[in-house]
Motif scaffolding. Structure first.
Motif, PDB file in Angstrom:
ATOM      1  N   LEU B 573     113.689   6.305  78.826  1.00  0.00           N
ATOM      2  CA  LEU B 573     113.603   7.691  78.454  1.00  0.00           C
ATOM      3  C   LEU B 573     112.013   7.547  77.781  1.00  0.00           C
ATOM      4  O   LEU B 573     111.229   8.191  77.921  1.00  0.00           O
ATOM      5  N   GLN B 575     109.618   5.307  78.586  1.00  0.00           N
ATOM      6  CA  GLN B 575     108.652   5.036  79.652  1.00  0.00           C
ATOM      7  C   GLN B 575     108.535   6.393  80.548  1.00  0.00           C
ATOM      8  O   GLN B 575     107.629   6.570  81.313  1.00  0.00           O
ATOM      9  N   SER B 576     109.302   7.402  80.079  1.00  0.00           N
ATOM     10  CA  SER B 576     109.051   8.523  80.720  1.00  0.00           C
ATOM     11  C   SER B 576     109.481   8.758  82.158  1.00  0.00           C
ATOM     12  O   SER B 576     108.802   9.216  83.036  1.00  0.00           O
ATOM     13  N   PRO B 580     108.903  13.978  80.870  1.00  0.00           N
ATOM     14  CA  PRO B 580     108.159  13.848  79.810  1.00  0.00           C
ATOM     15  C   PRO B 580     108.862  14.194  78.547  1.00  0.00           C
ATOM     16  O   PRO B 580     109.730  15.036  78.666  1.00  0.00           O
ATOM     17  N   LEU B 581     108.525  13.633  77.346  1.00  0.00           N
ATOM     18  CA  LEU B 581     109.364  13.880  76.085  1.00  0.00           C
ATOM     19  C   LEU B 581     108.342  14.441  75.093  1.00  0.00           C
ATOM     20  O   LEU B 581     106.967  14.285  75.228  1.00  0.00           O
ATOM     21  N   HIS B 586     110.093  11.800  71.232  1.00  0.00           N
ATOM     22  CA  HIS B 586     109.684  10.232  71.356  1.00  0.00           C
ATOM     23  C   HIS B 586     109.946   9.388  70.146  1.00  0.00           C
ATOM     24  O   HIS B 586     110.140   8.263  70.089  1.00  0.00           O
TER      25      HIS B 586
END
Lengths: 134, 777
Positions: B573, B575-576, B580-581, B586
């Motif tokens: 997650l 590392q996307s 995207p987060l 994040h």
């Protein structure tokens, strides 16, 4: 075309994790939930690499590795043990059973695919050398 | 030159006379010229009047031919003595009258030349008819005479005026100038002849400028007087100084010589006489007699250098005495400068340094004796300078503290003994400030983990100036004596007990013996039973241990499996890879990841410690180079310490080399200790030190990690190596860690045959020290 990889692993989440990472990087992945199934699938699909959990139901990873190595066709396929057995001696035991490499759990998602790539490269060069010898 | 000698008065008079003469001369000449013109004009006018009167008067007589009347008229006109002659032509009848040499009237017969005469001619007319002519001649003779007289008068006047001026000026000048000047001249002469101090210029008659001149001269003379007195005073002082200087030179124990450019002695003081034996009379004028045959060239060069204006000192030479023996001297030279500033030779100062050399030798000898005395002293003695660096140490000291053949002189006490506790460093500081401290029995925890007992005494020592130069340490290692005493005490107690028993035994004798035998039998039976029980208990305990280890190993594995998912998916997650987060997601996922890593570290440490306890850890001894390993570890830590702003230094003693041990375990220990040190040090430094203790056989490698972190309290120190002991619950949150690191370290060190210890002072820092045998058995 990217290599095909067989994952032998009983934990649903772990198999999902590894599959996700590998497919994301373009590998073709087949899954087996126990050792017996894994051996059968390996014979059938002839993968370029096998990722093998050690603590498996029915028969453990060491036994799977030994049996796979006895099979002529699969004798040279790289088998990488992916295990949470982190006691000293576990690595040696896995290598003695016929594994090519050893990745300790928990896996690091940032380096995992790079390590897989490295093992594939090593076995490829080894194999080409053997062809030359023949 | 001569003109300068002429009197001023004469010059003034000449000038004035010349001026007057010229002025009056000019006036006289112009007056003379004017008078002459006037006289001549009068002469001409009278002549013209005479001629007219004659022409008129003669008209009638001529008409009448009255010759007598004509002559009478002519002669009457000659009454005027200026008239020289008259010529009348009356129709051919000529009448002539003229003067002879005596100026008498004479009758002429014809006309006469008019040279030098003035002529006036008239026609004689009657009724406007010319009847004849008349010529009248006038002479300038009398006019000229009159004019001459006038000229003489003028010249006489000029002369008289000149004379008057000369005389009056002479009198005037003589009175108002020459006389005062004479006075001044006399005064100057008197003054220059040496008299006249304080005399003023006498006499009246000083007017105007002269009076001012007199005042100025008097003032100047006053000043000269004062200046002269001053010069005389300083000359006197100079004479005094000169005499004093001469006395100093004469009485100086040093030889002080002056030497001319050819090398001859100009002066020779008493010191030289005593030092070399020649008297002043013998030495002066000779080529410097102290220079031995072989040193002549050297001497010449020395003189030449001095003559070039160089000054130099510290030349050590052998000079010969009158009795031919040699004396070692230190020579200093300087150019000898005359009053006029010219270099006229050199000054040489010679000092007999034979005595000084002997004193230096004696001092060196004393120093050597002292050193030998200390080194061979049967006590453990060491002397330090102000920086606690060794100056000298006795052999006993080296032996007592296992320093072997190490050269510790010049090295710091704290470098030689990194384990010296803070308490002692504090004592050293006090002693360096002048305190004397001692202790009869003091524990000294050694770097190898053992404990020495020492008796010590520390004194400051003083430089000759009264400043503290350092400290002297007397010490005695009591460990053996203490152990012996302990043993002795035990023996004594035991002996007393024994004696008591014996006595009791003797009194009880045989009847009790039987009883005892029975009891003994029972005891043996009991013992058998007990040991059986013990064996069972041990077996149970071992089984429990095995179960515990197996449990831990399984737990570790079981815990790892879910962690695999947590760390894996969190990583994916973050590392996307999925998408995207946002920032908050994040941040929170990062927290999950950190916690998961911490949990993993905890599991690893638990596993480690359980493996060690279960005896599952194997030691792989190999030979490896310690400095290389230390440098590798330092490199690993450098980015972290740089980021924290903590100084990280390593001090590896030059004798540190290879060691036989388990490289991975040693690395693990050092990383753990360094990691702790960096973690707990907010500012200051972390130092890694490595040195060798002991000899070839029983050598140990001592590694110290020193930090300037928070330090620990005494009660915390005791528990620090026990599992799950991170100091002070308040700090736990600040410094994350498993709390197992140090207990793992301790167990690993022990497995490698070594010891580990810690020294710490609350608020100042900690020193972790562990020692490993150089050869692992």
């Amino acid at each position: 075309m990217k290599a095909s990889i067989l994952i032998i692993e009983d934990n649903e989440q772990n198999i999902y994790l590894a599959t996700f990472l590998l497919e994301k990087n373009g590998y073709r992945v087949t899954q087996a939930r126990n050792g017996r199934e894994g051996i059968a699938l390996a014979r059938l699909s002839k993968p370029d690499m096998i990722l093998l959990d050690i603590q498996l139901p029915v028969m453990d990873g060491y036994a799977v590795a030994r049996e796979l190595r006895q099979n002529g066709e699969l004798g040279n396929v790289p088998i990488v043990a992916v295990t949470s057995y982190a006691m000293s001696g576990d690595r040696e035991r896995a290598l003695a059973a016929g594994c090519t490499g050893y990745i300790e759990k928990p896996i690091n998602p940032e380096t995992f695919t790079a390590e897989i790539e490295r093992y594939l490269l090593i076995s490829k060069t080894n194999r080409s050398e053997e062809v030359c010898h023949d | 030159m001569t003109s300068q000698k002429n009197s001023v008065a004469t010059l003034v008079i000449i000038a004035l006379v010349t001026a007057t003469t010229l002025l009056l001369g000019a006036f006289g000449i112009s007056y003379y010229a004017y008078d002459r013109n006037r006289q001549l004009a009068i002469l001409h006018h009278e002549l013209a009047v005479n001629a007219d009167r004659l022409a008129t008067g003669l008209a009638a007589p001529v008409w009448n031919y009255d010759d007598t009347q004509v002559d009478t008229i002519i002669e009457s006109s000659l009454m005027d003595k200026n008239i020289y002659g008259v010529v009348v032509n009356a129709a051919g009848n000529i009448h002539v009258r003229r003067r002879d040499a005596q100026w008498r009237i004479a009758v002429g017969d014809r006309e006469f030349p008019a040279a030098g005469l003035i002529v006036a001619e008239r026609e004689i007319t009657l009724a406007n008819k010319p009847i004849g002519t008349v010529k009248v001649f006038a002479s300038r003779k009398f006019t000229e005479e009159r004019l001459r007289k006038t000229l003489i008068l003028i010249i006489a006047t000029i002369l008289i005026a000149d004379l008057t001026i000369v005389f009056s000026l002479y009198l005037l000048i003589r009175h108002i100038m020459l006389k005062p000047l004479k006075v001044i001249e006399r005064y100057a002469v008197t003054f220059s002849a040496g008299g006249g101090e304080g005399v003023t210029i006498e006499g009246s008659g000083f007017y105007g400028e002269l009076d001012r001149l007199r005042a100025a001269i008097e003032k100047m003379v006053g000043l000269l007087d004062a200046r002269y007195a001053e010069i005389q005073a300083s000359a006197k002082e100079l004479r005094g100084t000169h005499e004093k200087l001469a006395a100093i030179v004469q009485s100086s124990p040093l030889s002080i010589l002056t030497i001319d450019p050819s090398g001859r002695i100009l002066s020779w003081n008493k010191g030289a006489e005593i030092m070399f034996g020649w008297t002043e009379q013998e030495a002066v004028g000779r080529i410097c007699p102290t220079v031995p045959e072989s040193g002549l060239e050297d001497f010449r060069q020395m003189v030449a250098r001095g003559l070039r204006g160089e000054s130099f000192a510290g030349y050590v030479r052998h000079c010969q005495k009158k009795d031919k023996s040699l004396v070692e001297v230190s020579i200093a030279c300087a150019p000898l400068i005359s009053g006029a500033g010219a270099t006229v030779g050199i000054v040489a100062v010679l000092e007999d340094i034979t005595g000084r050399k002997q004193a230096e030798e004696a001092m060196k000898r004393t120093d050597r004796v002292l050193r030998i005395f200390v080194e061979h002293s049967p006590a453990a003695l060491a002397m330090f300078d102000r920086d606690m660096k060794y100056i000298v140490a006795s052999r006993r000291f080296l032996r007592d503290y296992d320093l072997g053949d190490q050269n510790i002189i010049g090295r710091s006490h704290y470098e030689v003994f990194p384990e010296i506790p803070y308490r002692w460093r504090e004592i050293h500081r006090r002693c360096l400030a002048g305190a004397v401290e001692k202790s009869e029995e003091d524990p000294f925890p050694r770097a190898d983990g053992s404990m020495d007992w020492v008796r010590w005494e520390i004194h400051p020592w003083y430089e000759t100036e009264g400043e503290i130069g350092g400290v002297i340490l007397f010490s005695e290692v009591l460990t053996e004596r203490k152990q012996a005493e302990e043993e002795l005490r035990r023996h004594r107690d035991h002996l007393e007990e024994l004696v008591g028993e014996r006595t009791a035994l003797l009194t009880a004798k045989t009847d009790e013996l039987k009883e005892k035998q029975a009891a003994l039998l029972n005891l043996v039976e009991d013992l058998n039973w007990k040991s059986e029980e013990l064996a069972i208990a041990r077996e149970r305990a071992e089984a429990a241990d095995r179960i515990k280890s197996a449990f831990l190993a399984t737990m570790s594995h079981e815990l790892r499996t879910p962690l695999n998912s947590i760390i894996g998916f969190t990583g994916i997650l973050l590392q996307s890879l999925v998408g995207p987060l946002n920032e908050e997601q994040h941040k929170q996922l990062k927290m999950v990841q950190d916690s998961a890593h911490h949990l993993l570290a905890l599991i690893n440490d638990v596993l480690d410690i359980s493996k060690i306890e279960a005896g599952h850890v194997e030691i792989f001894a190999e030979r490896f180079d310690m400095p290389t390993l230390l440098r590798k570890i330092m490199e690993k830590f450098t980015p972290l310490t740089e980021k924290k702003g903590v100084a990280l230094t390593a001090r590896i003693a030059p004798e540190v080399g290879a060691i036989v041990s388990d490289r991975r375990r040693v690395e693990q220990i050092i990383i753990n200790l360094l990691g702790n040190a960096v973690k707990f040090t907010g500012q200051g430094e972390v130092r890694l030190e490595c040195a060798i203790r002991g000899g070839e056989e029983d050598g140990r490698m001592v590694i110290c990690v020193t930090d300037t972190g928070g330090g620990m309290k005494r009660e915390e120190l005791e528990a620090i190596f026990k599992p799950f002991q991170q100091i002070d619950n308040g700090i736990t949150r600040q410094y994350e860690g498993t709390g197992l690191g140090l207990s793992i370290c301790k167990r690993l060190v022990e497995m490698l045959g070594g010891t580990i210890g810690v020294e710490s002072e609350w608020g100042k820092g900690s020193i972790f020290t562990f020692a490993l045998p150089l050869q692992k058995e």
